[in-house]
Design a protein around this motif. Structure first.
Motif, PDB file in Angstrom:
ATOM      1  N   TYR A 172     -18.222  -0.584   6.763  1.00 45.59           N
ATOM      2  CA  TYR A 172     -19.207  -1.330   5.962  1.00 45.59           C
ATOM      3  C   TYR A 172     -19.830  -2.504   6.721  1.00 45.59           C
ATOM      4  N   GLU A 189     -19.779   2.129   2.633  1.00 43.92           N
ATOM      5  CA  GLU A 189     -19.216   1.038   1.834  1.00 43.92           C
ATOM      6  C   GLU A 189     -17.751   0.751   2.142  1.00 43.92           C
ATOM      7  N   ILE A 190     -17.101   1.592   2.944  1.00 42.95           N
ATOM      8  CA  ILE A 190     -15.675   1.393   3.195  1.00 42.95           C
ATOM      9  C   ILE A 190     -15.511   0.579   4.479  1.00 42.95           C
ATOM     10  N   ALA A 191     -14.777  -0.507   4.394  1.00 45.83           N
ATOM     11  CA  ALA A 191     -14.668  -1.425   5.530  1.00 45.83           C
ATOM     12  C   ALA A 191     -13.759  -0.844   6.618  1.00 45.83           C
ATOM     13  N   SER A 192     -13.973  -1.309   7.841  1.00 45.56           N
ATOM     14  CA  SER A 192     -13.278  -0.755   9.012  1.00 45.56           C
ATOM     15  C   SER A 192     -11.759  -0.763   8.870  1.00 45.56           C
ATOM     16  N   GLN A 247      -9.789  -1.306  -1.546  1.00 44.17           N
ATOM     17  CA  GLN A 247     -10.163   0.001  -0.989  1.00 44.17           C
ATOM     18  C   GLN A 247      -8.944   0.759  -0.458  1.00 44.17           C
ATOM     19  N   PRO A 272      -8.068   3.869  10.051  1.00 45.43           N
ATOM     20  CA  PRO A 272      -6.833   4.670   9.996  1.00 45.43           C
ATOM     21  C   PRO A 272      -6.969   5.894   9.099  1.00 45.43           C
ATOM     22  N   GLU A 273      -7.817   5.802   8.092  1.00 44.57           N
ATOM     23  CA  GLU A 273      -8.019   6.939   7.202  1.00 44.57           C
ATOM     24  C   GLU A 273      -8.670   8.095   7.980  1.00 44.57           C
ATOM     25  N   ARG A 314     -16.859   7.960   5.852  1.00 45.78           N
ATOM     26  CA  ARG A 314     -15.813   8.402   4.932  1.00 45.78           C
ATOM     27  C   ARG A 314     -14.975   9.460   5.629  1.00 45.78           C
ATOM     28  N   ASP A 350      -6.152   9.515  10.512  1.00 46.17           N
ATOM     29  CA  ASP A 350      -5.170  10.409   9.895  1.00 46.17           C
ATOM     30  C   ASP A 350      -5.806  11.738   9.481  1.00 46.17           C
ATOM     31  N   ARG A 359      -5.088   5.206  -0.001  1.00 39.23           N
ATOM     32  CA  ARG A 359      -3.845   5.571   0.684  1.00 39.23           C
ATOM     33  C   ARG A 359      -2.635   5.356  -0.204  1.00 39.23           C
ATOM     34  N   VAL A 419      -9.862  -0.319   6.443  1.00 43.42           N
ATOM     35  CA  VAL A 419      -9.402   0.811   5.629  1.00 43.42           C
ATOM     36  C   VAL A 419      -9.874   2.135   6.229  1.00 43.42           C
TER      37      VAL A 419
END
Lengths: 366, 366
Positions: free
Chosen positions: A188, A196-199, B334, A204-205, A168, A208, B338, A201
């Motif tokens: 994920y 649980e968050i896929a690559s 997801q 880049p999060e 995260r 940033d 953003r 998404v």
């Protein structure tokens, strides 16, 4: 394909390869990436010491790294015997019943059941760090959360870079605030402990959030040059790969090798599951008759870390030795669907680099 | 950024934008992408007919598409009244108790509870197809599995291209074998009905499976130009985006607008959940007090499609109208983490294209 990571780590290709096998790690470093040795399996610090001495030699002066596991919300400490008392009988009964149902034979005469993985106890992980500092790794990574501040300081005093995995963006921020040098944004789809968050998404999060302070590697779902190019598109300066090396020629797994290799070759990208049955924390594993048994009605909830792995430790040995590809307990990412050929590490690396270069060229012409 | 998709669809940018809002759809097409209208919400074919007449006008000669939902393993057919009899009282009680617990007020006097979504019944979806064929969409997409053979034939006779979403490579293969022209590889991170394989792994797998026979779009997790570039790196010829348009100025949602918009602006990428509570099939939604209520001990298992949506239909209306961002029942991917600014569609499109172009240029220079 040259990025800032190549300069930072003094490597040829921006590819970091994690493996519990020192043979794979050495081959990755020799092929121009950075091999990172997973230390969690070393319950005995002396064995790790000997392995790192071997790596110091076999990497032929190329850099390598080590990976320890220090969970933020630490598992209970204790000896195996103490911890064993915390495991409910109902859980033990379920494991035994399940092994019987799956037709898993006992271990061969004279084989020890093993102690289970203790490497994710803080005390053991710290011994890994101390052993590593007596050798010459370039990088120390923590696979679960931020390493403790004093460990980061010790590593920096010894001139090592510190990497930490993050699932995260807020975790990445706290890693960097705590002194971590490199963030591995792990999606994920990754094997082993994962969020649980896929690559697509996540990367880049994280870039940033911390990319102006620390280089970000993309992990989870990477097994081809196109995926490396995608990771670079998302803002990563390189990739962290684990699963892909499991079917290289260098990856040896003793008596369990044939069934394990067959299971990996057979699996499609739909044949993994994120489950707590391996360690007590969510980890992506091959989905098979063993993991399915834990989802059936009447199955107990997995125990917290480290108890769950102690509970299933003997079972893991037996499942691995059963010679049956449909029961091997194995952490692996969704990329397993594309792991269809046993090759030397050097060939895997060459194919990655060639395809990534071709892809970057193609994209530049769009 | 120009790909084969631009030529195939006669569009300027390889960006397909799905929305249930005809205003968003028209704006996407006018901005050089392909807007695709989600038809599932139209229980009344005449309303769809009027909306498509409006779109024929408002797209100013630019191409657009329609999206219908025809599940392979079809839900039971029937009128709302018949189907209602199949809903257990225990489920109805749970919904009412939960609304009370969440402090959700009844609908304003004189407001109808609505009939729920019937658009995923084959009979209704087929009426959508017939209505669409009387207008001038360039493309008809099926959001759940392969469209029936006769629907593909009818579309082709009318000169339409047929697209279908796929969450696995084997599904993509059967789509193409059945006559589908464009495959949308939709990853785990996507909003709404979605599978378990993440985009990073799924997209190249689908491209390798069918890319030589049909163009592949990447869906799931796409909301920036870097992600578009990553999709192209993975071998897609374009992207399919849904969530990103939900906070555009053109996206209107009547009385529910303020709470819905706030919920979307507030959510991080960790604030979604893949759950069966919306429709009976796994769909990614905002994770909030409503979805959490269904995971608590004592909550019933969601019903199969289409019963689950009929069960929660009135509840959905009330939750939407409650003015409370912590309960809105909303499918979203997801990428919601953003979605932090309300902008016109044209601005979103321009930002996507600019960032994608910059990224492709950067990659070409590596």
């Amino acid at each position: 394909m040259h990025t800032a990571l190549c300069d930072l780590l003094d490597i040829e290709h921006p590819i970091v390869g994690f493996s519990p096998s020192e043979h794979v790690v050495a081959a990755i470093s020799r092929a121009g990436g950075l091999g990172v040795l997973g230390c969690v399996r070393f319950n005995d610090p002396d064995e790790l010491d000997a392995t790192l001495s071997w790596l110091d030699e076999e990497t032929g002066g190329r850099p390598y790294g080590v990976d320890v596991v220090m969970p933020t919300h630490g598992p209970a400490e204790g000896t195996t015997v103490d911890l064993d008392k915390l495991i409910p009988d109902g859980h033990r009964d379920f494991v035994q019943r399940t092994l019987l149902k799956l037709g898993v034979p006992p271990l061969p005469d004279g084989e020890s059941a093993g102690d289970g993985v203790l490497g994710w106890l803080h005390s053991v992980a710290r011994s890994h760090v101390e052993v590593a500092l007596a050798h010459r790794p370039r990088l120390i990574a923590n696979a679960l959360g931020p390493p403790p501040a004093d460990v980061i300081d010790r590593a920096h005093e010894h001139g090592l870079l510190v990497a930490a995995l993050a699932g995260r963006a807020d975790h990445a921020r706290s890693h960097v605030a705590g002194g971590v040098d490199i963030v591995v944004a792990q999606g994920y789809e990754a094997g082993g402990h994962t969020g649980e968050i896929a690559s697509m998404v996540l990367v880049p999060e994280v870039v940033d959030a911390v990319g102006d302070q620390a280089p970000v590697l993309a992990a989870g779902g990477i097994g081809s040059g196109r995926q490396i190019a995608a990771a670079l598109a998302l803002g990563a300066v390189g990739v962290w790969m684990g699963s892909a090396w499991l079917i290289t020629e260098e990856y040896a797994f003793g008596a369990a090798q044939p069934a394990l290799r067959q299971a990996l070759l057979d699996a499609t990208s739909a044949d993994t599951v994120r489950s707590r049955v391996y360690s007590g924390k969510p980890a992506r594993l091959l989905r098979n008759r063993w993991t399915q048994a834990w989802t059936e009605s009447g199955a107990p909830e997995p125990l917290p870390m480290p108890l769950q792995n102690l509970l299933v430790s003997e079972a893991h040995n037996r499942l691995m030795r059963a010679g049956d590809p449909t029961v091997v307990p194995m952490p692996v990412g969704q990329i397993v669907g594309r792991m269809n050929k046993v090759r030397p590490v050097a060939d895997v690396m060459a194919a990655l680099v060639t395809e990534a270069d071709e892809t970057l060229k193609r994209l530049g012409s769009l």
